[in-house]
Motif scaffolding. Structure first.
Motif, short mmCIF file in Angstrom:
data_model
loop_
_atom_site.label_atom_id
_atom_site.label_comp_id
_atom_site.label_asym_id
_atom_site.label_seq_id
_atom_site.Cartn_x
_atom_site.Cartn_y
_atom_site.Cartn_z
N LYS A 1 6.43 15.76 44.29
CA LYS A 1 7.51 14.97 43.73
C LYS A 1 8.08 13.92 44.69
N ARG B 1 8.13 9.46 44.03
CA ARG B 1 9.44 8.84 43.87
C ARG B 1 9.64 7.73 44.91
N THR C 1 13.50 17.09 38.94
CA THR C 1 14.05 16.59 40.20
C THR C 1 14.88 15.32 39.96
N HIS D 1 7.69 18.99 37.19
CA HIS D 1 6.46 19.74 37.52
C HIS D 1 6.44 21.08 36.79
N ALA E 1 13.58 16.89 45.22
CA ALA E 1 12.14 16.59 45.24
C ALA E 1 11.45 17.12 46.49
N GLY F 1 11.24 12.92 37.87
CA GLY F 1 10.05 13.65 38.26
C GLY F 1 10.13 15.10 37.81
#
Length: 361
Positions: A90, A94, A137, A111, A166, A109
């Motif tokens: 992440k 970004r 995030t 996951h 992140a 972001g």
């Protein structure tokens, strides 16, 4: 959410699309390989056609190295009201988006902590994320509408949202996902040139340790290339433990009693620390790990045998908390380990014996 665009129709992208489409969302699919998008569409994940206008949410499901450029391109074209990615790292993507001058208010972001050893749309399932953590995030820049759409996606996929920073996420997955993949592969690599006699002795332990070593190497090179520092940090600690363990094992070979005792202490220390760490792994439904008792049943390799043993356990009024199967070498049989609450173990054993099952102590 009424419309979505999934960019990248591999395992994760297609699984998310299947979940959304199955719950009434109109899903558009695109991939750098049009054949892969057509395959996902044929599976019922959506339509492999570009949307006529902006969709509610764009889901970028491409390898980490391509996340930022793919997102930047989608944003420039105004393809959606909100954008997420589902890459396993992440922090890097970004920062790349920031460097490209993208507006991060419309992006978050994410996951999903779920996957398989197999990749591609044919491995996808609509229930891949059910009950699994899905990391978000957000930053101070993240617009509330974007966060809400991401949360709606997670709800539609029946996953569990987890909010993290992140970079903290990247350190966490280095420990619980990326390093285990490498260690599993390293152990499995010892088998590549091993004597056939040794390989034939493989039991459930080596199968458990090497299961994820079957994963696609190219995919993992892309993942590890996006998170090398945190993984190297974890492996440094593993390497230190390995060095100490090797020294302890060598000491056990010594003729000196004190050295052998020191070696035994060293081995016991690493094993006990392993016990402590294993106890922290969440149990069923993410709750604290529970201690189950194993009822081991000999079972033949015939159709319907597993269904029959589960049905017999149900008739005994016992819930099977977990199950493992250890296949016998060279025989059409195996040992099914039924994990149950300790108080139910003796009753289940007796009931299964009455129904003709062979119970192993």
């Amino acid at each position: 959410m009424r419309t979505a665009l999934v960019i990248g129709t591999g395992l994760i992208g297609t699984s998310a699309a299947l979940a959304l489409a199955g719950r009434g969302v109109t899903v558009h699919l695109t991939d750098h390989d049009p054949a892969q998008a057509r395959t996902a569409a044929a599976l019922g994940a959506g339509i492999d056609e570009a949307p006529e206008g902006p969709v509610d949410l764009a889901v970028v499901a491409v390898p980490p190295a391509h996340v930022a450029t793919t997102l930047a391109d989608a944003m420039r074209r105004g393809t959606a009201r909100a954008y997420i990615d589902v890459a396993s790292v992440k922090g890097g993507p970004r920062r790349e988006l920031e460097a490209l001058g993208c507006d991060l208010a419309s992006y978050i972001g994410t996951h999903p902590m779920s996957g398989k050893e197999r990749s591609g749309p044919l491995a996808a399932t609509a229930d891949l994320f059910e009950g699994r953590p899905w990391v978000l995030t957000p930053t101070r820049d993240t617009h509330t509408e974007v966060l809400n759409l991401a949360l709606e996606l997670i709800a539609l996929c029946r996953a569990v949202p987890v909010v993290m920073d992140a970079d903290a996420h990247d350190r966490a997955v280095a420990l619980v996902s990326h390093t285990p993949q490498l260690v599993s592969s390293m152990v499995a690599a010892r088998l590549a040139d091993a004597d056939e006699t040794a390989v034939r002795l493989c039991g459930q332990g080596i199968r458990d340790v090497t299961r994820i070593a079957a994963s696609d190497p190219r995919m993992w090179v892309e993942i590890l290339s996006a998170n090398p520092g945190p993984v190297a940090d974890v492996l440094t600690g593993v390497a230190a433990d390995l060095e100490e363990t090797v020294r302890a094992l060598r000491a056990l070979q010594s003729a000196d009693d004190d050295k052998r005792r020191g070696g035994a202490d060293g081995i016991e220390d690493v094993l006990r620390r392993g016990n402590t760490g294993r106890e922290r792994v969440p149990g069923k439904h993410g709750a604290a790990p529970a201690a189950y008792e194993i009822v081991a049943v000999l079972i033949s390799d015939r159709p319907g045998e597993l269904a029959r043993i589960f049905a017999d356990a149900g008739r005994a009024g016992v819930n099977i908390e977990d199950v493992r199967i250890e296949h016998a070498t060279g025989q059409q049989a195996g040992l099914v380990q039924l994990m149950v609450e300790p108080a139910a173990a003796s009753g289940l054993s007796a009931s299964l014996r009455e129904r003709g099952w062979s119970i192993r102590q």
